[in-house]
Scaffold this motif. Structure first.
Motif: not given
Length: 180
Positions: A131-133, A140-146
């Motif tokens: 997810g971080a990679a 376009a949107r952070s996936c790590r936080c969700s």
């Protein structure tokens, strides 16, 4: 100014979708085991202490998976780490299920749950690395936080859509330009 090619956007979107799917499948696998605990207890005639030992097997495996995940991901990559984790999750839960069904005994169930826990610990780390990679690659949107909250359903807490929580880096989960 950073530009994103037409080919990168769908690939990143697919990557993020794969992260969500992996977390969801891991959660469903755990739910499958949790739903079977009463029937396992009844078929074994196990006490609360003995059931606690079975759950301890999952915890031991999970700590092992978390401990070795960094080494595994560094050696084979996050994608292969997820594949190894999926195999461990599936093999562990199937083996534990066969052990209960065919009466192979407590030790066999415990071994299956250790493998299951190892896969769960490994998939958590591998998917967070992936997810971080994906985020770094231009999502376009952070996936790590969700990602972890969405798998557990906590992202549906009232108010979460109106005020997204910042990630550890201090950035918001809302859309932001690539490369930031």
């Amino acid at each position: 100014m950073t530009t994103t090619s037409a080919r990168t956007a769908p690939t990143t979107r697919g990557w993020i979708t794969a992260v969500f799917v992996a977390f969801t499948m891991s959660g469903l696998a755990i739910a499958t085991w949790l739903g079977r605990i009463p029937s396992v207890r009844d078929s074994l005639g196990a006490s609360t202490f003995e059931m606690g030992l079975l759950v301890l097997g999952m915890a031991v495996g999970s700590i092992g998976g978390l401990t070795f995940a960094g080494h595994i991901v560094a050696k084979v990559g996050a994608r292969r780490g997820v594949q190894v984790a999926a195999f461990c999750l599936a093999a562990g839960i199937v083996f534990a299920g066969f052990a209960v069904t065919f009466g192979w005994g407590f030790a066999a169930i415990w071994v299956g749950l250790v493998a299951f826990g190892f896969g769960n610990g490994l998939v958590d780390v591998s998917m967070n690395v992936s997810g971080a990679a994906a985020e770094k690659a231009g999502a376009a949107r952070s996936c790590r936080c969700s990602t972890p909250r969405s798998a557990s359903g906590l992202s549906r807490v009232p108010g979460s859509a109106r005020s997204p929580r910042p990630s550890r880096s201090g950035s918001s989960c809302t859309s932001r330009p690539s490369g930031s």
